[in-house]
Design a protein around this motif. Structure first.
Motif, PDB file in Angstrom:
ATOM      1  N   LEU A   1       0.774  -0.981   0.076  1.00 19.50           N
ATOM      2  CA  LEU A   1       0.077   0.046  -0.110  1.00 19.50           C
ATOM      3  C   LEU A   1       0.783   1.177  -0.024  1.00 19.50           C
ATOM      4  CD1 LEU A   1      -2.809  -1.022   2.374  1.00 19.50           C
ATOM      5  CD2 LEU A   1      -2.951  -0.890   0.092  1.00 19.50           C
ATOM      6  N   GLN A   2       1.878   1.083   0.835  1.00 25.49           N
ATOM      7  CA  GLN A   2       2.713   2.233   0.729  1.00 25.49           C
ATOM      8  C   GLN A   2       3.563   2.791  -0.572  1.00 25.49           C
ATOM      9  OE1 GLN A   2       6.706   1.889   3.051  1.00 25.49           O
ATOM     10  NE2 GLN A   2       6.025   3.643   4.211  1.00 25.49           N
ATOM     11  N   GLU A   3       4.002   1.424  -1.172  1.00 26.87           N
ATOM     12  CA  GLU A   3       4.358   1.811  -2.589  1.00 26.87           C
ATOM     13  C   GLU A   3       3.424   2.113  -3.692  1.00 26.87           C
ATOM     14  OE1 GLU A   3       7.531   1.700  -3.443  1.00 26.87           O
ATOM     15  OE2 GLU A   3       8.473   1.497  -1.232  1.00 26.87           O
ATOM     16  N   GLY A   4       2.235   1.504  -3.234  1.00 30.15           N
ATOM     17  CA  GLY A   4       1.260   1.613  -4.507  1.00 30.15           C
ATOM     18  C   GLY A   4       0.273   2.679  -4.452  1.00 30.15           C
ATOM     19  N   PHE A   5       0.340   3.447  -3.237  1.00 28.52           N
ATOM     20  CA  PHE A   5      -0.678   4.425  -3.017  1.00 28.52           C
ATOM     21  C   PHE A   5       0.246   5.855  -2.331  1.00 28.52           C
ATOM     22  CE2 PHE A   5      -3.458   0.937  -3.416  1.00 28.52           C
ATOM     23  CZ  PHE A   5      -4.233   1.332  -4.263  1.00 28.52           C
ATOM     24  N   GLY A   6       1.189   5.612  -1.979  1.00 26.74           N
ATOM     25  CA  GLY A   6       2.018   6.531  -0.953  1.00 26.74           C
ATOM     26  C   GLY A   6       2.712   7.349  -2.047  1.00 26.74           C
ATOM     27  N   ARG A   7       3.512   8.288  -1.701  1.00 28.54           N
ATOM     28  CA  ARG A   7       4.312   9.412  -2.199  1.00 28.54           C
ATOM     29  C   ARG A   7       5.675   8.976  -2.065  1.00 28.54           C
ATOM     30  NH1 ARG A   7       0.991  13.726   0.074  1.00 28.54           N
ATOM     31  NH2 ARG A   7      -0.938  13.754  -1.427  1.00 28.54           N
ATOM     32  N   THR A   8       6.315   7.807  -2.733  1.00 23.19           N
ATOM     33  CA  THR A   8       7.537   7.132  -2.279  1.00 23.19           C
ATOM     34  C   THR A   8       8.543   7.490  -3.653  1.00 23.19           C
ATOM     35  OG1 THR A   8       7.041   4.919  -3.174  1.00 23.19           O
ATOM     36  CG2 THR A   8       6.842   5.449  -0.666  1.00 23.19           C
ATOM     37  N   ALA A   9       9.773   7.348  -3.392  1.00 17.64           N
ATOM     38  CA  ALA A   9      10.703   7.840  -4.328  1.00 17.64           C
ATOM     39  C   ALA A   9      10.821   6.460  -5.437  1.00 17.64           C
ATOM     40  CB  ALA A   9      12.082   8.075  -3.608  1.00 17.64           C
ATOM     41  N   GLY A  10      10.461   6.427  -6.641  1.00 21.02           N
ATOM     42  CA  GLY A  10      10.549   5.392  -7.595  1.00 21.02           C
ATOM     43  C   GLY A  10       9.135   4.566  -7.424  1.00 21.02           C
ATOM     44  N   GLY A  11       8.100   5.138  -6.832  1.00 21.31           N
ATOM     45  CA  GLY A  11       6.929   4.312  -6.526  1.00 21.31           C
ATOM     46  C   GLY A  11       6.271   4.013  -7.642  1.00 21.31           C
ATOM     47  N   TRP A  12       5.516   2.889  -7.879  1.00 18.59           N
ATOM     48  CA  TRP A  12       4.939   2.529  -9.103  1.00 18.59           C
ATOM     49  C   TRP A  12       3.383   2.850  -9.258  1.00 18.59           C
ATOM     50  CZ3 TRP A  12       1.477  -1.062  -7.116  1.00 18.59           C
ATOM     51  CH2 TRP A  12       1.950  -1.556  -6.024  1.00 18.59           C
ATOM     52  N   GLY A  13       2.971   3.499  -7.848  1.00 16.68           N
ATOM     53  CA  GLY A  13       1.431   3.706  -7.505  1.00 16.68           C
ATOM     54  C   GLY A  13       1.087   5.112  -7.900  1.00 16.68           C
ATOM     55  N   THR A  14       0.020   5.441  -7.253  1.00 15.43           N
ATOM     56  CA  THR A  14      -0.686   6.659  -7.610  1.00 15.43           C
ATOM     57  C   THR A  14      -0.133   7.686  -6.806  1.00 15.43           C
ATOM     58  OG1 THR A  14      -2.470   6.356  -5.745  1.00 15.43           O
ATOM     59  CG2 THR A  14      -2.818   5.157  -8.130  1.00 15.43           C
ATOM     60  N   GLY A  15       0.439   7.650  -5.680  1.00  9.63           N
ATOM     61  CA  GLY A  15       0.664   8.747  -4.830  1.00  9.63           C
ATOM     62  C   GLY A  15      -0.199   9.709  -4.276  1.00  9.63           C
ATOM     63  N   TRP A  16      -1.275   8.937  -4.014  1.00 11.13           N
ATOM     64  CA  TRP A  16      -2.574   9.555  -3.424  1.00 11.13           C
ATOM     65  C   TRP A  16      -2.328  10.074  -2.003  1.00 11.13           C
ATOM     66  CZ3 TRP A  16      -6.581   5.763  -5.945  1.00 11.13           C
ATOM     67  CH2 TRP A  16      -6.924   5.844  -6.993  1.00 11.13           C
ATOM     68  N   PHE A  17      -1.564   9.326  -1.216  1.00  4.50           N
ATOM     69  CA  PHE A  17      -1.604   9.512   0.214  1.00  4.50           C
ATOM     70  C   PHE A  17       0.089   9.833   0.579  1.00  4.50           C
ATOM     71  CE2 PHE A  17      -5.454   6.973  -0.555  1.00  4.50           C
ATOM     72  CZ  PHE A  17      -6.441   7.468   0.101  1.00  4.50           C
ATOM     73  N   PRO A  18       0.066  10.243   1.762  1.00 10.79           N
ATOM     74  CA  PRO A  18       1.529  10.532   2.361  1.00 10.79           C
ATOM     75  C   PRO A  18       1.962   9.015   2.761  1.00 10.79           C
ATOM     76  CG  PRO A  18       0.127  12.043   3.490  1.00 10.79           C
ATOM     77  CD  PRO A  18      -0.743  11.125   2.855  1.00 10.79           C
ATOM     78  N   SER A  19       3.195   8.748   2.338  1.00  9.80           N
ATOM     79  CA  SER A  19       3.771   7.546   2.661  1.00  9.80           C
ATOM     80  C   SER A  19       4.346   7.181   3.923  1.00  9.80           C
ATOM     81  CB  SER A  19       4.635   7.014   1.731  1.00  9.80           C
ATOM     82  OG  SER A  19       5.899   7.946   1.455  1.00  9.80           O
TER      83      SER A  19
END
Length: 324
Positions: free
Chosen positions: A129-147
């Motif tokens: 969930l952190q990688e898919g929906f959080g704002r992480t460096a190199g994340g492959w997801g949406t970045g909708w939520f703070p990681s």
């Protein structure tokens, strides 16, 4: 009802006393030798030192210990509260739909989904969930939520995508409440999914058993709509098994909250425990015994309080339990 609650409170206080005494023998004797000090006197010094961190050997105080542990404890309790909301709000409709459509394709789909949620470890769910929906460096997801991080606070920067992450300004009133819920959404979902898989299945099985009872047949014979039969009659009786099953997992829920808290860097008890275990002074590993003691006691108090509240709720749902 009053006598019933008082009996449960007395029993809870007795359990807390036993837990406190056991932790005294474990921590005080191991980390702070009692030497020739009388046991009862040492126990009294230990009790007085818990809120402020008074040391056996130096007598020094740590006036910030209670606020430090209390703040972390409050964050963990908010995480647990939102997690329980997710578990209850999602488990009940999933169980009701699955029980009402027993044997259908939708029932099989929901059961498979709950099996998957049950089987995947919570730590893996948290990272996904952190990688898919959080704002992480190199994340492959949406970045909708703070990681990572708490509302109004900046984390240490590890794993943060600087292009998407902005250190949030501390809000006030309802704005701050919204910020807290926004930051807790991913951690609470990560913690809740496993328990949703477990307890939706518990509730589904209880509902199926309740729907076969004679009083349900009578209710249907009266011409009541199926949704009334399900929600007003069957669901209320199914709660008699659902509530204690949910409360019995509070210890696991609290343990999972510590891991999720550390993964998302929320500054709760999980972060505190790791910081205490990594405490190093002049190259010598240290253990803040009173901080660990206080954190463990607060956790035990939460579980006992929840257990008492669950028994009160059960007594309201099924008055026969008050006779136990």
């Amino acid at each position: 009802m009053g006598a019933f609650v008082l009996r449960r409170l007395a029993l809870g206080l007795l359990v807390m006393f036993v837990a406190l005494s056991g932790s005294f023998l474990l921590f005080a004797a191991k980390f702070e030798p009692l030497h020739s000090t009388p046991l009862l006197h040492s126990y009294w010094v230990w009790l007085r030192g818990i809120p402020n961190g008074r040391s056996f050997e130096t007598g020094l105080l740590n006036p910030h210990l209670m606020s430090f542990i209390g703040g972390a404890f409050g964050r963990t309790m908010l995480l647990l509260a939102l997690t329980l909301v997710f578990v209850v709000v999602i488990s009940i409709p999933v169980a009701c739909i699955s029980a009402a459509r027993q044997g259908s394709a939708l029932d099989y789909l929901l059961r498979i989904s709950t099996y998957v949620a049950w089987a995947v470890p919570g730590i893996i769910v948290a990272v996904l969930l952190q990688e898919g929906f959080g704002r992480t460096a190199g994340g492959w997801g949406t970045g909708w939520f703070p990681s990572v991080g708490w509302a109004g606070e900046c984390p240490n920067g590890q794993g943060i995508d600087p292009h998407n992450f902005r250190c949030p300004a501390a809000g006030h009133g309802l704005t701050h409440v919204g910020q807290v819920l926004y930051h807790l959404t991913l951690p609470a979902l990560a913690l809740a999914l496993v328990f949703i898989g477990v307890h939706s299945r518990y509730l589904r099985n209880s509902l199926i058993e309740a729907l076969d009872e004679p009083y349900i047949t009578v209710a249907r014979a009266k011409g009541l709509p199926e949704r009334v039969v399900l929600f007003r009659h069957a669901l209320r009786n199914a709660f008699v098994a659902f509530v204690p099953a949910l409360v019995s997992d509070l210890g696991l829920l609290l343990g999972g909250a510590l891991a999720v808290d550390y993964i998302f860097q929320l500054g709760g008890l999980g972060t505190v425990f790791v910081a205490l275990l990594e405490l190093d002074i002049d190259g010598v590993p240290q253990v803040d015994v009173y901080a660990l003691q206080l954190a463990l006691l607060l956790g035990a108090a939460v579980i006992l309080t929840a257990s008492i509240l669950s028994e009160v709720v059960l007594a309201l749902i099924d008055p026969r339990t008050k006779a136990d």
